[in-house]
Scaffold this active site. Structure first.
Site, PDB file in Angstrom:
ATOM      1  CB  SER A 184      -0.977  -0.024   1.175  1.00  0.00           C
ATOM      2  OG  SER A 184      -1.859  -1.109   1.053  1.00  0.00           O
ATOM      3  CG  HIS A 185       0.273   3.807   3.299  1.00  0.00           C
ATOM      4  ND1 HIS A 185      -0.768   2.945   3.550  1.00  0.00           N
ATOM      5  CD2 HIS A 185       0.909   3.997   4.461  1.00  0.00           C
ATOM      6  CE1 HIS A 185      -0.760   2.642   4.840  1.00  0.00           C
ATOM      7  NE2 HIS A 185       0.236   3.263   5.412  1.00  0.00           N
TER       8      HIS A 185
END
Length: 196
Positions: A67-68
């Site tokens: 993800s991030h």
């Protein structure tokens, strides 16, 4: 599991030795770590998804993403037949195989789990796993590790969908298990028509 299946698991797992001194824990984000530490874990999650597909008789998803997190990180998570997260009942098994010390211990753990869960390798149950990854450079080699894990379960089939978002893969798993078309285009059409 018969001896042929155990031998296949053992020989392929020797190609993915676990990193020394690292303990992995499966959570809502799956397994996440520096990508250089994940090959063994992703290989083993490939095995888990194949076993889950055999057990449920349904399509399962495997997503390579962090993800991030920073680009040097990566991760792996499982999408269950409903399109939701891996059932919590299988998370301890995920931890156990991710942290198994070597090929002998890994095969012993898998064999015990297969017996406990009554996973039948009769060839009748389909075992298809949809794989996807995000755009991180490490995703290419990690998808390969996942495929080798899946291929180490006789009769399991890895279907590499390439680069997708995590919500797309979860939707595709759910759609396939409901008998619907499940391409990236189908995802966008469903999204657009949902807001009309």
């Amino acid at each position: 599991m018969d001896e042929h299946q155990k031998s296949l698991l053992h020989s392929t797992s020797l190609l993915f030795p676990p990193p020394k001194g690292v303990k992995f824990s499966y959570g809502t984000a799956g397994f996440r770590a520096d990508a250089s530490l994940l090959s063994s874990t992703v290989f083993r999650v490939g095995i888990l998804t194949a076993l889950r597909a055999v057990k449920t008789g349904a399509v399962i998803g495997l997503m390579i993403t962090a993800s991030h997190n920073k680009v040097t990180d990566n991760g792996v998570k499982v999408a269950d037949p409903s399109g939701g997260m891996l059932t919590k009942e299988w998370e301890p098994f995920a931890d156990e195989i991710a942290n198994a010390d070597g090929a002998d211990e890994l095969v012993r753990i898998i064999d015990g789990f297969v017996r406990k869960e009554n996973i039948d390798f009769d060839g009748v149950h389909p075992a298809e796993i949809l794989l996807a990854r995000d755009t991180r450079p490490s995703g290419v080699s990690l998808i390969d590790a996942a495929k080798q894990g899946i291929d180490s379960i006789i009769g399991a089939i890895a279907n590499d969908l390439g680069i997708l978002t995590t919500p797309q893969l979860h939707w595709m798993v759910r759609a396939r298990n409901k008998g619907f078309k499940a391409t990236e285009q189908d995802y966008f059409e469903q999204l657009v028509t949902s807001y009309r």
